[in-house]
Scaffold this motif. Structure first.
Motif, PDB file in Angstrom:
ATOM      1  N   SER A   1       0.795  -1.230   0.000  1.00 35.94           N
ATOM      2  CA  SER A   1       0.000   0.000   0.000  1.00 35.94           C
ATOM      3  C   SER A   1       0.827   1.280   0.000  1.00 35.94           C
ATOM      4  O   SER A   1       0.303   2.340  -0.348  1.00 35.94           O
ATOM      5  CB  SER A   1      -0.945   0.004   1.204  1.00 35.94           C
ATOM      6  N   LEU A   2       2.095   1.197   0.353  1.00 38.38           N
ATOM      7  CA  LEU A   2       2.904   2.411   0.452  1.00 38.38           C
ATOM      8  C   LEU A   2       2.994   3.112  -0.900  1.00 38.38           C
ATOM      9  O   LEU A   2       3.302   2.498  -1.915  1.00 38.38           O
ATOM     10  CB  LEU A   2       4.314   2.067   0.955  1.00 38.38           C
ATOM     11  N   GLY A   3       2.689   4.397  -0.893  1.00 40.49           N
ATOM     12  CA  GLY A   3       2.723   5.176  -2.118  1.00 40.49           C
ATOM     13  C   GLY A   3       1.459   5.063  -2.946  1.00 40.49           C
ATOM     14  O   GLY A   3       1.307   5.763  -3.948  1.00 40.49           O
ATOM     15  N   LYS A   4       0.549   4.190  -2.535  1.00 38.30           N
ATOM     16  CA  LYS A   4      -0.696   3.982  -3.282  1.00 38.30           C
ATOM     17  C   LYS A   4      -1.908   4.380  -2.462  1.00 38.30           C
ATOM     18  O   LYS A   4      -2.890   4.887  -2.993  1.00 38.30           O
ATOM     19  CB  LYS A   4      -0.820   2.520  -3.703  1.00 38.30           C
ATOM     20  N   VAL A   5      -1.860   4.081  -1.167  1.00 40.14           N
ATOM     21  CA  VAL A   5      -2.963   4.391  -0.266  1.00 40.14           C
ATOM     22  C   VAL A   5      -2.415   5.284   0.848  1.00 40.14           C
ATOM     23  O   VAL A   5      -1.460   4.903   1.522  1.00 40.14           O
ATOM     24  CB  VAL A   5      -3.552   3.105   0.357  1.00 40.14           C
ATOM     25  N   PRO A   6      -2.982   6.481   1.038  1.00 43.35           N
ATOM     26  CA  PRO A   6      -2.463   7.348   2.106  1.00 43.35           C
ATOM     27  C   PRO A   6      -2.858   6.838   3.494  1.00 43.35           C
ATOM     28  O   PRO A   6      -4.013   6.452   3.707  1.00 43.35           O
ATOM     29  CB  PRO A   6      -3.105   8.710   1.806  1.00 43.35           C
ATOM     30  N   PHE A   7      -1.888   6.795   4.392  1.00 41.79           N
ATOM     31  CA  PHE A   7      -2.136   6.441   5.783  1.00 41.79           C
ATOM     32  C   PHE A   7      -1.477   7.486   6.669  1.00 41.79           C
ATOM     33  O   PHE A   7      -0.412   8.009   6.335  1.00 41.79           O
ATOM     34  CB  PHE A   7      -1.557   5.068   6.125  1.00 41.79           C
ATOM     35  N   ASP A   8      -2.078   7.776   7.787  1.00 38.95           N
ATOM     36  CA  ASP A   8      -1.543   8.734   8.747  1.00 38.95           C
ATOM     37  C   ASP A   8      -0.469   8.034   9.585  1.00 38.95           C
ATOM     38  O   ASP A   8      -0.777   7.111  10.328  1.00 38.95           O
ATOM     39  CB  ASP A   8      -2.687   9.231   9.636  1.00 38.95           C
ATOM     40  N   PRO A   9       0.800   8.476   9.500  1.00 38.87           N
ATOM     41  CA  PRO A   9       1.866   7.789  10.231  1.00 38.87           C
ATOM     42  C   PRO A   9       1.758   7.904  11.750  1.00 38.87           C
ATOM     43  O   PRO A   9       2.402   7.143  12.465  1.00 38.87           O
ATOM     44  CB  PRO A   9       3.147   8.462   9.722  1.00 38.87           C
ATOM     45  N   SER A  10       0.929   8.813  12.230  1.00 39.50           N
ATOM     46  CA  SER A  10       0.769   8.916  13.686  1.00 39.50           C
ATOM     47  C   SER A  10      -0.068   7.763  14.231  1.00 39.50           C
ATOM     48  O   SER A  10      -0.173   7.585  15.445  1.00 39.50           O
ATOM     49  CB  SER A  10       0.112  10.246  14.060  1.00 39.50           C
ATOM     50  N   LYS A  11      -0.652   6.958  13.335  1.00 33.00           N
ATOM     51  CA  LYS A  11      -1.544   5.884  13.759  1.00 33.00           C
ATOM     52  C   LYS A  11      -0.818   4.561  14.004  1.00 33.00           C
ATOM     53  O   LYS A  11      -1.426   3.609  14.474  1.00 33.00           O
ATOM     54  CB  LYS A  11      -2.645   5.650  12.718  1.00 33.00           C
ATOM     55  N   TYR A  12       0.470   4.459  13.625  1.00 33.36           N
ATOM     56  CA  TYR A  12       1.186   3.213  13.860  1.00 33.36           C
ATOM     57  C   TYR A  12       2.552   3.497  14.486  1.00 33.36           C
ATOM     58  O   TYR A  12       3.105   4.575  14.360  1.00 33.36           O
ATOM     59  CB  TYR A  12       1.333   2.380  12.586  1.00 33.36           C
ATOM     60  N   ASP A  13       3.060   2.489  15.202  1.00 37.14           N
ATOM     61  CA  ASP A  13       4.352   2.605  15.888  1.00 37.14           C
ATOM     62  C   ASP A  13       5.482   2.024  15.057  1.00 37.14           C
ATOM     63  O   ASP A  13       6.618   2.470  15.165  1.00 37.14           O
ATOM     64  CB  ASP A  13       4.286   1.876  17.239  1.00 37.14           C
ATOM     65  N   LEU A  14       5.167   1.005  14.262  1.00 33.14           N
ATOM     66  CA  LEU A  14       6.155   0.355  13.404  1.00 33.14           C
ATOM     67  C   LEU A  14       5.532   0.095  12.036  1.00 33.14           C
ATOM     68  O   LEU A  14       4.347  -0.256  11.957  1.00 33.14           O
ATOM     69  CB  LEU A  14       6.608  -0.983  14.000  1.00 33.14           C
ATOM     70  N   ALA A  15       6.334   0.249  10.985  1.00 33.43           N
ATOM     71  CA  ALA A  15       5.838  -0.025   9.638  1.00 33.43           C
ATOM     72  C   ALA A  15       6.967  -0.604   8.798  1.00 33.43           C
ATOM     73  O   ALA A  15       8.087  -0.091   8.800  1.00 33.43           O
ATOM     74  CB  ALA A  15       5.299   1.245   8.993  1.00 33.43           C
ATOM     75  N   SER A  16       6.648  -1.674   8.068  1.00 34.43           N
ATOM     76  CA  SER A  16       7.611  -2.336   7.190  1.00 34.43           C
ATOM     77  C   SER A  16       7.302  -1.994   5.743  1.00 34.43           C
ATOM     78  O   SER A  16       6.142  -1.792   5.386  1.00 34.43           O
ATOM     79  CB  SER A  16       7.521  -3.861   7.361  1.00 34.43           C
ATOM     80  N   MET A  17       8.353  -1.966   4.925  1.00 34.70           N
ATOM     81  CA  MET A  17       8.168  -1.658   3.506  1.00 34.70           C
ATOM     82  C   MET A  17       9.270  -2.281   2.670  1.00 34.70           C
ATOM     83  O   MET A  17      10.305  -2.672   3.200  1.00 34.70           O
ATOM     84  CB  MET A  17       8.117  -0.154   3.290  1.00 34.70           C
ATOM     85  N   SER A  18       9.039  -2.365   1.367  1.00 31.52           N
ATOM     86  CA  SER A  18       9.991  -2.961   0.440  1.00 31.52           C
ATOM     87  C   SER A  18      10.144  -2.067  -0.779  1.00 31.52           C
ATOM     88  O   SER A  18       9.153  -1.619  -1.354  1.00 31.52           O
ATOM     89  CB  SER A  18       9.500  -4.346   0.014  1.00 31.52           C
ATOM     90  N   ALA A  19      11.401  -1.835  -1.189  1.00 33.80           N
ATOM     91  CA  ALA A  19      11.679  -0.913  -2.299  1.00 33.80           C
ATOM     92  C   ALA A  19      11.117  -1.412  -3.630  1.00 33.80           C
ATOM     93  O   ALA A  19      10.608  -0.628  -4.422  1.00 33.80           O
ATOM     94  CB  ALA A  19      13.184  -0.687  -2.416  1.00 33.80           C
ATOM     95  N   HIS A  20      11.207  -2.720  -3.872  1.00 35.48           N
ATOM     96  CA  HIS A  20      10.839  -3.208  -5.210  1.00 35.48           C
ATOM     97  C   HIS A  20       9.351  -3.072  -5.510  1.00 35.48           C
ATOM     98  O   HIS A  20       8.938  -3.123  -6.657  1.00 35.48           O
ATOM     99  CB  HIS A  20      11.320  -4.652  -5.417  1.00 35.48           C
ATOM    100  N   LYS A  21       8.539  -2.856  -4.483  1.00 31.69           N
ATOM    101  CA  LYS A  21       7.111  -2.623  -4.713  1.00 31.69           C
ATOM    102  C   LYS A  21       6.850  -1.211  -5.241  1.00 31.69           C
ATOM    103  O   LYS A  21       5.746  -0.891  -5.668  1.00 31.69           O
ATOM    104  CB  LYS A  21       6.325  -2.829  -3.420  1.00 31.69           C
ATOM    105  N   LEU A  22       7.888  -0.356  -5.186  1.00 25.41           N
ATOM    106  CA  LEU A  22       7.776   1.028  -5.648  1.00 25.41           C
ATOM    107  C   LEU A  22       8.794   1.313  -6.741  1.00 25.41           C
ATOM    108  O   LEU A  22       9.297   2.422  -6.850  1.00 25.41           O
ATOM    109  CB  LEU A  22       8.012   1.988  -4.474  1.00 25.41           C
ATOM    110  N   TYR A  23       9.131   0.297  -7.512  1.00 19.63           N
ATOM    111  CA  TYR A  23      10.086   0.408  -8.611  1.00 19.63           C
ATOM    112  C   TYR A  23      11.505   0.709  -8.130  1.00 19.63           C
ATOM    113  O   TYR A  23      12.334   1.210  -8.889  1.00 19.63           O
ATOM    114  CB  TYR A  23       9.635   1.471  -9.640  1.00 19.63           C
ATOM    115  N   GLY A  24      11.784   0.390  -6.882  1.00 21.15           N
ATOM    116  CA  GLY A  24      13.131   0.539  -6.342  1.00 21.15           C
ATOM    117  C   GLY A  24      13.917  -0.748  -6.527  1.00 21.15           C
ATOM    118  O   GLY A  24      13.431  -1.714  -7.133  1.00 21.15           O
ATOM    119  N   PRO A  25      15.128  -0.783  -6.002  1.00 25.73           N
ATOM    120  CA  PRO A  25      15.969  -1.975  -6.163  1.00 25.73           C
ATOM    121  C   PRO A  25      15.459  -3.164  -5.354  1.00 25.73           C
ATOM    122  O   PRO A  25      14.897  -2.996  -4.273  1.00 25.73           O
ATOM    123  CB  PRO A  25      17.342  -1.515  -5.667  1.00 25.73           C
TER     124      PRO A  25
END
Length: 199
Positions: free
Chosen positions: A156-180
């Motif tokens: 969902s990162l970069g596709k669905v807006p979320f308020d970062p104040s609502k979570y304490d930890l968040a995981s993500m992966s570059a290749h889902k956003l055309y990164g390496p």
């Protein structure tokens, strides 16, 4: 002497590029402090670092068997380590059921939270069926109950807006956003970051 100087220049350039990348991710997430991000080899490592970080911190804090909740449709990089930790007797773990359409009910999370619950993990969007979870409402619930909330934002990162104040930890992966490929990150807000230890 020249080769040493060249290495120093290369290190400085690399450090600047990493700092720039860290700031870009922080901007994408909408967080204020880029120092709350740690780069990993991918989302699996970020998920494991989040889970183990909270469990180990709770156990160091004297909680012999902390309680953890995760939705039944989380990625295997969440469910597998939690099931292993439960099988070893390190934690008490419950899976949160979902509706027929794959949505986690906030009320169901609320009923499952106990005094010994230290962590709830619910992904932002499911990697198989694409359902978008109500993570902001779940984050509010966790904050009100004094429980840390982790979300896997890979889909969902970069596709669905979320308020970062609502979570304490968040995981993500570059290749889902055309990164390496082979690059991920974990966001751990403020004091939570200090609990994390290399795995």
């Amino acid at each position: 002497m020249t080769s040493t100087r060249n290495r120093d220049i290369a290190r400085e350039r690399l450090a600047a590029r990493i700092a720039n990348a860290r700031q870009q991710v922080a901007t994408l997430l909408g967080i204020d402090d880029a120092r709350d991000l740690v780069f990993t080899s991918g989302a699996t490592e970020a998920n494991n670092l989040a889970i183990r970080g909270v469990i180990d911190a709770a156990r160091r804090d004297g909680r012999a068997k902390p309680h953890v909740l995760a939705s039944a449709i989380e990625h295997s990089s969440i469910l597998a380590p939690l099931r292993r930790a439960a099988a070893r007797g390190e934690i008490d773990f419950n899976e949160i059921e979902v509706r027929d359409e794959g949505i986690v009910r906030v009320g169901c999370v609320e009923r499952r939270i106990r005094p010994e619950t230290v962590l709830v993990s619910v992904q932002g969007a499911n990697n198989e069926i694409g359902t978008i979870q109500p993570i902001e409402a779940i984050g509010d619930l966790c904050a009100a109950r004094g429980v840390l909330f982790h979300t896997d934002l890979c889909q969902s990162l970069g596709k669905v807006p979320f308020d970062p104040s609502k979570y304490d930890l968040a995981s993500m992966s570059a290749h889902k956003l055309y990164g390496p490929t082979g690059v991920g990150a974990l966001y751990a807000r403020g004091p939570v970051f200090a609990w994390l230890e290399p795995q």
